[in-house]
Motif scaffolding. Structure first.
Motif, mmCIF file in Angstrom:
data_model
loop_
_atom_site.group_PDB
_atom_site.id
_atom_site.type_symbol
_atom_site.label_atom_id
_atom_site.label_comp_id
_atom_site.label_asym_id
_atom_site.label_seq_id
_atom_site.Cartn_x
_atom_site.Cartn_y
_atom_site.Cartn_z
ATOM 1 N N ARG A 260 59.507 54.415 45.544
ATOM 2 C CA ARG A 260 60.000 54.453 44.157
ATOM 3 C C ARG A 260 60.126 53.067 43.551
ATOM 4 O O ARG A 260 59.898 52.887 42.350
ATOM 5 C CB ARG A 260 61.357 55.161 44.120
ATOM 6 C CG ARG A 260 61.883 55.433 42.715
ATOM 7 C CD ARG A 260 63.247 56.092 42.765
ATOM 8 N NE ARG A 260 64.253 55.191 43.313
ATOM 9 C CZ ARG A 260 64.881 54.250 42.591
ATOM 10 N NH1 ARG A 260 64.595 54.096 41.302
ATOM 11 N NH2 ARG A 260 65.783 53.490 43.146
ATOM 12 N N THR A 261 60.486 52.090 44.363
ATOM 13 C CA THR A 261 60.819 50.767 43.813
ATOM 14 C C THR A 261 59.763 49.694 44.080
ATOM 15 O O THR A 261 59.946 48.548 43.674
ATOM 16 C CB THR A 261 62.154 50.286 44.400
ATOM 17 O OG1 THR A 261 62.030 50.169 45.830
ATOM 18 C CG2 THR A 261 63.274 51.251 44.063
ATOM 19 N N CYS A 262 58.672 50.040 44.781
ATOM 20 C CA CYS A 262 57.674 49.014 45.089
ATOM 21 C C CYS A 262 57.029 48.489 43.804
ATOM 22 O O CYS A 262 57.025 49.157 42.770
ATOM 23 C CB CYS A 262 56.605 49.572 46.033
ATOM 24 S SG CYS A 262 55.532 50.811 45.291
ATOM 25 N N SER A 263 56.487 47.303 43.871
ATOM 26 C CA SER A 263 55.850 46.693 42.700
ATOM 27 C C SER A 263 54.511 47.368 42.408
ATOM 28 O O SER A 263 53.992 48.148 43.215
ATOM 29 C CB SER A 263 55.625 45.201 42.950
ATOM 30 O OG SER A 263 54.787 45.014 44.083
ATOM 31 N N SER A 264 53.944 47.067 41.245
ATOM 32 C CA SER A 264 52.647 47.621 40.848
ATOM 33 C C SER A 264 51.671 46.482 40.583
ATOM 34 O O SER A 264 52.077 45.344 40.339
ATOM 35 C CB SER A 264 52.796 48.479 39.582
ATOM 36 O OG SER A 264 53.652 49.573 39.823
ATOM 37 N N LYS A 265 50.396 46.786 40.633
ATOM 38 C CA LYS A 265 49.389 45.779 40.320
ATOM 39 C C LYS A 265 48.091 46.466 39.906
ATOM 40 O O LYS A 265 47.862 47.644 40.228
ATOM 41 C CB LYS A 265 49.156 44.852 41.505
ATOM 42 C CG LYS A 265 48.442 45.499 42.686
ATOM 43 C CD LYS A 265 48.173 44.453 43.762
ATOM 44 C CE LYS A 265 47.401 45.050 44.933
ATOM 45 N NZ LYS A 265 47.125 44.055 45.985
ATOM 46 N N VAL A 266 47.257 45.707 39.213
ATOM 47 C CA VAL A 266 45.956 46.200 38.802
ATOM 48 C C VAL A 266 44.956 45.882 39.906
ATOM 49 O O VAL A 266 44.896 44.751 40.397
ATOM 50 C CB VAL A 266 45.507 45.553 37.484
ATOM 51 C CG1 VAL A 266 44.088 45.985 37.121
ATOM 52 C CG2 VAL A 266 46.468 45.921 36.362
ATOM 53 N N MET A 267 44.194 46.877 40.340
ATOM 54 C CA MET A 267 43.232 46.696 41.433
ATOM 55 C C MET A 267 41.810 46.682 40.883
ATOM 56 O O MET A 267 41.408 47.608 40.171
ATOM 57 C CB MET A 267 43.377 47.837 42.457
ATOM 58 C CG MET A 267 44.745 47.934 43.067
ATOM 59 S SD MET A 267 44.896 49.328 44.203
ATOM 60 C CE MET A 267 46.682 49.402 44.374
ATOM 61 N N GLY A 268 41.073 45.639 41.217
ATOM 62 C CA GLY A 268 39.677 45.554 40.827
ATOM 63 C C GLY A 268 39.483 45.555 39.324
ATOM 64 O O GLY A 268 40.201 44.865 38.588
ATOM 65 N N ASP A 269 38.531 46.354 38.843
ATOM 66 C CA ASP A 269 38.193 46.396 37.421
ATOM 67 C C ASP A 269 38.965 47.467 36.661
ATOM 68 O O ASP A 269 38.684 47.727 35.487
ATOM 69 C CB ASP A 269 36.684 46.647 37.244
ATOM 70 C CG ASP A 269 35.855 45.524 37.849
ATOM 71 O OD1 ASP A 269 36.341 44.373 37.850
ATOM 72 O OD2 ASP A 269 34.735 45.809 38.346
ATOM 73 N N PHE A 270 39.914 48.125 37.323
ATOM 74 C CA PHE A 270 40.660 49.194 36.663
ATOM 75 C C PHE A 270 41.762 48.604 35.792
ATOM 76 O O PHE A 270 42.404 47.623 36.147
ATOM 77 C CB PHE A 270 41.241 50.145 37.701
ATOM 78 C CG PHE A 270 40.180 50.808 38.539
ATOM 79 C CD1 PHE A 270 39.554 51.958 38.087
ATOM 80 C CD2 PHE A 270 39.790 50.265 39.754
ATOM 81 C CE1 PHE A 270 38.559 52.556 38.838
ATOM 82 C CE2 PHE A 270 38.805 50.856 40.503
ATOM 83 C CZ PHE A 270 38.181 52.007 40.051
ATOM 84 N N ASN A 271 41.983 49.223 34.650
ATOM 85 C CA ASN A 271 42.917 48.674 33.671
ATOM 86 C C ASN A 271 44.362 49.063 33.940
ATOM 87 O O ASN A 271 45.284 48.356 33.554
ATOM 88 C CB ASN A 271 42.516 49.123 32.254
ATOM 89 C CG ASN A 271 41.140 48.583 31.867
ATOM 90 O OD1 ASN A 271 40.803 47.456 32.214
ATOM 91 N ND2 ASN A 271 40.356 49.390 31.138
ATOM 92 N N ARG A 272 44.572 50.184 34.584
ATOM 93 C CA ARG A 272 45.939 50.683 34.766
ATOM 94 C C ARG A 272 46.494 50.247 36.123
ATOM 95 O O ARG A 272 45.794 50.252 37.131
ATOM 96 C CB ARG A 272 45.959 52.208 34.642
ATOM 97 C CG ARG A 272 45.505 52.685 33.258
ATOM 98 C CD ARG A 272 45.421 54.192 33.202
ATOM 99 N NE ARG A 272 46.715 54.814 33.443
ATOM 100 C CZ ARG A 272 46.913 56.129 33.517
ATOM 101 N NH1 ARG A 272 45.880 56.944 33.364
ATOM 102 N NH2 ARG A 272 48.112 56.614 33.727
ATOM 103 N N ALA A 273 47.757 49.882 36.130
ATOM 104 C CA ALA A 273 48.398 49.398 37.359
ATOM 105 C C ALA A 273 48.770 50.556 38.275
ATOM 106 O O ALA A 273 49.097 51.662 37.808
ATOM 107 C CB ALA A 273 49.650 48.593 37.023
ATOM 108 N N SER A 274 48.708 50.293 39.574
ATOM 109 C CA SER A 274 49.077 51.301 40.578
ATOM 110 C C SER A 274 50.139 50.724 41.499
ATOM 111 O O SER A 274 50.230 49.497 41.681
ATOM 112 C CB SER A 274 47.851 51.698 41.413
ATOM 113 O OG SER A 274 46.859 52.289 40.605
ATOM 114 N N PRO A 275 50.950 51.587 42.140
ATOM 115 C CA PRO A 275 51.943 51.095 43.105
ATOM 116 C C PRO A 275 51.254 50.368 44.264
ATOM 117 O O PRO A 275 50.124 50.697 44.639
ATOM 118 C CB PRO A 275 52.622 52.378 43.590
ATOM 119 C CG PRO A 275 52.359 53.392 42.520
ATOM 120 C CD PRO A 275 51.021 53.045 41.969
ATOM 121 N N THR A 276 51.919 49.391 44.821
ATOM 122 C CA THR A 276 51.335 48.629 45.936
ATOM 123 C C THR A 276 51.606 49.285 47.285
ATOM 124 O O THR A 276 51.066 48.860 48.304
ATOM 125 C CB THR A 276 51.896 47.206 45.958
ATOM 126 O OG1 THR A 276 53.328 47.267 46.007
ATOM 127 C CG2 THR A 276 51.444 46.431 44.727
#
Length: 335
Positions: A260-276
């Motif tokens: 629930r609390t992990c950070s998010s980041k954008v992976m590769g060429d995708f625009n939307r951030a995902s949980p790490t």
């Protein structure tokens, strides 16, 4: 091609300290190795065994040889050619373990029961392998006051065992090593590594994350485990192991909190951030994305997309995710 390996026995007798050449590409098991050592040692195959030093146990003939086995010294346990009985210790009492040994000489134990020396050795060694700290007489007491059959239960010392089973120097050292290991294993401060079975301690009693010193040298990618559940540690940089089956009261709660609390980041060429951090869709172990693409392979061998959590697309099979799929990030998982 000949490879030279070092061998020696537990008591360090000079005649067994050798460096010999072997055709290791022809050997797969410990049994193959023992056959190859018969000539250099000048001993029949039943006179020696190869020992696992980290576990104080003997290798089984069917166990496979690894690169680590060849790169380290082979330590042997040399057994005595026979186990003779001193005249004053001979008895006509039936062998307490196997009454069929009437044609073999038996030795008298301090409790008054008889046993064949070779049987005594095997019985006591099996007790140690089961984690026992004492040698207890297994003889059935048929003269119980209450009429019930109970075991004698008398305790035999290692000294008595040494004399009456005629232990070799190597066997005596092996028994002492195994007794010490069993004793440490029963202490709360020590756990047995689930990977290599050697004993491990934790740096801090408040930290359940344990790094096995032995595994960190031989298999550093798989050397951390949880003190409580003894499963591999699956959550990098977390205070809980991430295994849903962990016996700690906060284990599952902490796992959900990490998701629930992990950070998010954008992976590769995708625009939307995902949980790490994700929970593997197959085994629920926590997996952290540190670098690379969205394709993720869990320790359980399940391959999935870290963004949408769908299984990775297999050739010739419909469904699943692949590099060309501009997928949407899955929501925070519930465990």
């Amino acid at each position: 091609m000949t490879t030279y390996i070092s061998i020696g026995n537990l008591s360090g007798e000079r005649q067994y300290e050798q460096r010999i050449g072997l055709q290791i590409h022809k050997m797969r098991t410990i049994g193959d190795l023992r056959v190859a050592l018969v000539g250099p040692l000048g001993l029949p195959r039943d006179r020696f065994d190869v020992i696992k030093m980290s576990e104080a146990l003997l290798y089984n003939d069917t166990e496979l040889l690894t690169h680590n086995d060849w790169s380290s010294k082979m330590v042997l346990v040399i057994h005595p050619p026979s186990r003779p009985i001193f005249d004053h210790l001979k008895t006509t009492e039936t062998d307490m373990v196997n009454g069929a040994y009437e044609d073999e000489q038996r030795t008298i134990m301090s409790c008054g029961h008889g046993i064949v020396p070779a049987t005594l050795y095997e019985y006591c060694w099996n007790s140690l392998q089961q984690g026992d700290l004492e040698f207890k007489c297994p003889a059935i007491d048929e003269f119980s006051v209450r009429g019930a059959q109970t075991t004698c239960g008398a305790t035999w010392t290692l000294y008595e065992l040494t004399i009456k089973a005629q232990l070799s120097q190597d066997e005596r050292i092996l028994f002492e090593m195994k007794l010490s290991k069993n004793s440490l294993a029963k202490m709360n401060e020590v756990q047995e590594c689930p990977f290599c079975r050697s004993l491990a301690v934790r740096d801090n009693i408040k930290n359940d994350r344990v790094v096995c010193i032995n595994c960190s040298k031989t298999n550093p990618d798989n050397s951390e485990f949880c003190w409580q559940c003894l499963h591999p540690w699956t959550t990098p940089n977390a205070i809980y192991c991430g295994n849903l089956s962990c016996s700690t009261s906060k284990g599952q709660t902490a796992t959900q909190e990490i998701l629930r609390t992990c950070s998010s980041k954008v992976m590769g060429d995708f625009n939307r951030a995902s949980p790490t951090v994700r929970a593997c869709p197959s085994c629920s172990a926590l997996v952290e994305h540190t670098s690379g693409c969205k394709q993720m392979t869990c320790k359980c061998k399940h391959i999935f997309c870290f963004i949408c959590l769908k299984p990775w697309k297999k050739k010739g099979v419909s469904g699943g995710c692949d590099y060309g799929n501009n997928c949407d990030p899955a929501q925070c998982q519930s465990v």
